[in-house]
Design a protein around this motif. Sequence first.
Motif, PDB file in Angstrom:
ATOM      1  N   LEU A   1       1.286  11.484  -0.216  1.00 13.83           N
ATOM      2  CA  LEU A   1       1.786  10.982  -1.498  1.00 13.83           C
ATOM      3  C   LEU A   1       2.952  11.833  -1.971  1.00 13.83           C
ATOM      4  CD1 LEU A   1      -1.541  10.183  -3.385  1.00 13.83           C
ATOM      5  CD2 LEU A   1      -0.075   8.623  -2.114  1.00 13.83           C
ATOM      6  N   ASN A   2       3.926  11.179  -2.545  1.00 14.59           N
ATOM      7  CA  ASN A   2       5.120  11.862  -3.024  1.00 14.59           C
ATOM      8  C   ASN A   2       5.608  11.145  -4.279  1.00 14.59           C
ATOM      9  OD1 ASN A   2       7.347  13.580  -3.060  1.00 14.59           O
ATOM     10  ND2 ASN A   2       8.574  12.186  -1.821  1.00 14.59           N
ATOM     11  N   ILE A   3       5.977  11.903  -5.290  1.00 14.69           N
ATOM     12  CA  ILE A   3       6.584  11.313  -6.480  1.00 14.69           C
ATOM     13  C   ILE A   3       8.068  11.197  -6.184  1.00 14.69           C
ATOM     14  CG2 ILE A   3       7.074  11.567  -8.929  1.00 14.69           C
ATOM     15  CD1 ILE A   3       4.432  13.044  -9.227  1.00 14.69           C
ATOM     16  N   LEU A   4       8.524   9.994  -5.960  1.00 12.14           N
ATOM     17  CA  LEU A   4       9.919   9.743  -5.595  1.00 12.14           C
ATOM     18  C   LEU A   4      10.848  10.077  -6.756  1.00 12.14           C
ATOM     19  CD1 LEU A   4      11.429   8.717  -3.119  1.00 12.14           C
ATOM     20  CD2 LEU A   4      11.381   6.446  -4.126  1.00 12.14           C
ATOM     21  N   TYR A   5      10.474   9.640  -7.953  1.00  7.89           N
ATOM     22  CA  TYR A   5      11.219  10.002  -9.163  1.00  7.89           C
ATOM     23  C   TYR A   5      10.299   9.839 -10.362  1.00  7.89           C
ATOM     24  CZ  TYR A   5      11.763   5.076 -10.445  1.00  7.89           C
ATOM     25  OH  TYR A   5      11.533   3.780 -10.804  1.00  7.89           O
TER      26      TYR A   5
ATOM     27  N   THR B   1       5.148   7.220  -3.779  1.00  6.27           N
ATOM     28  CA  THR B   1       5.178   6.614  -2.446  1.00  6.27           C
ATOM     29  C   THR B   1       4.196   7.335  -1.536  1.00  6.27           C
ATOM     30  OG1 THR B   1       6.999   8.060  -1.757  1.00  6.27           O
ATOM     31  CG2 THR B   1       7.598   5.905  -2.662  1.00  6.27           C
ATOM     32  N   GLY B   2       3.878   6.735  -0.411  1.00  2.00           N
ATOM     33  CA  GLY B   2       2.935   7.271   0.554  1.00  2.00           C
ATOM     34  C   GLY B   2       1.897   6.211   0.877  1.00  2.00           C
ATOM     35  N   TYR B   3       0.882   6.574   1.649  1.00  2.00           N
ATOM     36  CA  TYR B   3      -0.180   5.637   1.983  1.00  2.00           C
ATOM     37  C   TYR B   3      -1.229   5.704   0.868  1.00  2.00           C
ATOM     38  CZ  TYR B   3      -3.881   3.153   4.361  1.00  2.00           C
ATOM     39  OH  TYR B   3      -4.871   2.258   4.666  1.00  2.00           O
TER      40      TYR B   3
ATOM     41  N   ARG C   1       0.815  -1.217   0.000  1.00  2.00           N
ATOM     42  CA  ARG C   1       0.000   0.000   0.000  1.00  2.00           C
ATOM     43  C   ARG C   1       0.845   1.262   0.000  1.00  2.00           C
ATOM     44  NH1 ARG C   1      -5.760  -0.911   1.824  1.00  2.00           N
ATOM     45  NH2 ARG C   1      -5.851   1.187   1.034  1.00  2.00           N
ATOM     46  N   ASN C   2       2.157   1.122  -0.106  1.00  2.00           N
ATOM     47  CA  ASN C   2       3.026   2.281   0.082  1.00  2.00           C
ATOM     48  C   ASN C   2       3.837   2.682  -1.140  1.00  2.00           C
ATOM     49  OD1 ASN C   2       2.242   2.509   2.809  1.00  2.00           O
ATOM     50  ND2 ASN C   2       3.658   0.874   3.350  1.00  2.00           N
TER      51      ASN C   2
END
Length: 120
Positions: free
Chosen positions: A98-102, A111-113, A63-64
């Motif tokens: 939520l975060n766009i890692l790359y 990434t994120g929940y 979920r991450n």
Amino acid sequence: MGRNLKSTHKKFKKEAKKTLYKGLDTKKRKLEPRLTYLEELSSHLSLPPDIIAGAPIITAYGRNEICIENYKGIIEYNDKLVKVQAKSCKICIEGRALNILYFTEDEMKVTGYIKAIYYQ
């Protein structure tokens, strides 16, 4: 000359109705979604549809973490929603932190929940 001729039209019509549509299925069927030309071509060539048609590939790791391949661009991005344009649809990811890692030209990792993934 006083012959009385009787028409057989009604009798013929009744018999023809029974045999004319006998081979046809007149019940309504649910329409199945039709394959696009490229999807049909890929199935005949035994290739995955993402290679020929450029279909998006979404890989979820629990979920991450989510990896999206074959996307065109980012439409909306904040800590609760990431909306991405693919070739044939929009992909929405809802969640928290939520975060766009790359991201590269054709791949990104979010990434994120993650609460939901859906298509528009």
